[in-house]
Design an enzyme around this catalytic site. Structure first.
Site, mmCIF file in Angstrom:
data_model
loop_
_atom_site.group_PDB
_atom_site.id
_atom_site.type_symbol
_atom_site.label_atom_id
_atom_site.label_comp_id
_atom_site.label_asym_id
_atom_site.label_seq_id
_atom_site.Cartn_x
_atom_site.Cartn_y
_atom_site.Cartn_z
ATOM 1 N N ASP A 142 18.881 -55.145 9.813
ATOM 2 C CA ASP A 142 19.407 -54.784 8.495
ATOM 3 C C ASP A 142 20.872 -54.382 8.591
ATOM 4 O OD1 ASP A 142 19.148 -52.264 9.712
ATOM 5 O OD2 ASP A 142 17.289 -51.815 8.666
ATOM 6 N N GLU B 216 11.776 -50.749 1.657
ATOM 7 C CA GLU B 216 11.265 -49.487 1.122
ATOM 8 C C GLU B 216 9.878 -49.686 0.505
ATOM 9 O OE1 GLU B 216 12.675 -46.884 1.942
ATOM 10 O OE2 GLU B 216 14.780 -46.701 1.388
HETATM 11 C C1 GLP Z 1 16.740 -46.647 8.980
HETATM 12 C C2 GLP Z 1 16.611 -48.051 9.541
HETATM 13 C C3 GLP Z 1 15.243 -48.325 10.090
HETATM 14 C C4 GLP Z 1 14.798 -47.171 10.982
HETATM 15 C C5 GLP Z 1 14.746 -45.895 10.180
HETATM 16 C C6 GLP Z 1 14.265 -44.699 10.988
HETATM 17 O O1 GLP Z 1 16.367 -46.523 7.666
HETATM 18 N N1 GLP Z 1 16.926 -49.044 8.549
HETATM 19 O O2 GLP Z 1 15.271 -49.538 10.808
HETATM 20 O O3 GLP Z 1 13.545 -47.460 11.523
HETATM 21 O O4 GLP Z 1 16.057 -45.637 9.723
HETATM 22 O O5 GLP Z 1 15.307 -44.179 11.742
HETATM 23 P P1 GLP Z 1 15.174 -43.084 12.873
HETATM 24 O O6 GLP Z 1 14.715 -43.795 14.071
HETATM 25 O O7 GLP Z 1 16.561 -42.556 13.023
HETATM 26 O O8 GLP Z 1 14.221 -42.078 12.375
#
Ligand code: GLP
Length: 262
Positions: A67, A143
């Site tokens: 993304d 989402e």
């Molecule tokens: C973002 C990314 C996701 C990721 C999520 C959780 O929203 N787009 O790909 O999995 O954050 O992030 P973290 O690993 O920092 O909790």
């Protein structure tokens, strides 16, 4: 689903890196789907270590990013491009023309997303997709409510994600509201998926994704339909799973099926 519960964050990263190495040993031109966030950082560190020890080589490996925030330039510290460069690419021998990513400022969003899907197909699809998970069960930036067969497209972040990701920006106002993300349908076409989660704040999302019903309200629950998915969690992230003992037993004893071969 193969649920692997390890004692701590370091161990889940170690296991993820081991699986990637194993897949690369079978296919030198491995196509990797990569995720950002805090969770995969340890996996990238382990991969760099393996590379430095000469155990894995990236000359033929291709990567696709999951993304990107819309509106961020490549050199913005929170862009996917910058994150990957800093945390992995600059430490390994990957070829620039084997790095594929979604752009924060494309000239035509629809065409860009369509072409991205075509590039994945042209490479023969993603072999191993790394995923983190949002507290609301999102994967990539899909989402809750995202179509379970969605393709790469623009999405709007929900308030919870904006708040969660504000820790990486100077202020909440700076977090972009729009992003590009591989769709859930796109992610589901990966041949293998490794989802990592660490910490207590992920335990509800993991419980609902693994043991709850498949629903667009918890996007990661769709992984229950994938034939080759590994859910790597530490004790805290897996603390609400009701079959914890079973998952652990299976992981510890899986080689024993060999005893039954002729
Ligand atoms: C973002 C990314 C996701 C990721 C999520 C959780 O929203 N787009 O790909 O999995 O954050 O992030 P973290 O690993 O920092 O909790």
């Amino acid at each position: 689903m193969e649920v692997i519960i390890k004692s701590n964050y370091d161990e889940i990263c170690q296991e993820a890196a081991r699986i990637i190495l194993e897949e690369w040993q079978k296919k030198r031109n491995l196509v990797l789907g990569l995720a950002t966030g805090a969770t995969p950082l340890g996996v990238y560190e382990k991969i760099i270590e393996l590379h430095q020890k000469g155990e894995i080589d990236f000359r033929e490996v291709a990567t696709f990013s999951l993304d990107e925030y819309l509106g961020l330039e490549e050199d913005h510290p929170q862009s996917f491009a910058f994150y990957m460069e800093e945390n992995l690419f600059k430490h390994i021998n990957i070829r620039k023309d084997n790095i594929f990513r979604l752009e924060g400022r494309p000239t035509d969003i629809e065409a860009h997303c369509r072409e991205y899907e075509e590039k994945i197909k042209k490479r023969g699809g993603i072999d191993v997709q790394i995923l983190g998970i949002g507290r609301n069960g999102h994967i990539g930036f899909n989402e809750p409510g995202s179509s379970l067969s969605s393709r790469t497209r623009v999405k709007t972040l929900v308030e919870e994600t904006v708040k969660d990701n504000a820790r990486f920006f100077k202020s909440e106002e700076e977090v972009p509201r729009f992003c590009l993300t591989m769709g859930i349908g796109t992610v589901m076409e990966a041949k293998m998926i490794i989802l990592l989660a660490s910490g207590k704040n992920k335990n509800d999302a993991i419980f609902k994704s693994v043991e709850g019903p498949v629903t667009a309200s918890i996007p990661a629950s769709v992984l229950q339909h994938h034939p080759r998915v590994k859910i790597l969690v530490d004790e805290e992230a897996g603390s609400l799973l009701s079959r914890r003992g079973y998952y652990k037993w299976v992981f510890k004893n899986k080689d024993r099926v060999k005893d039954y071969l002729k």
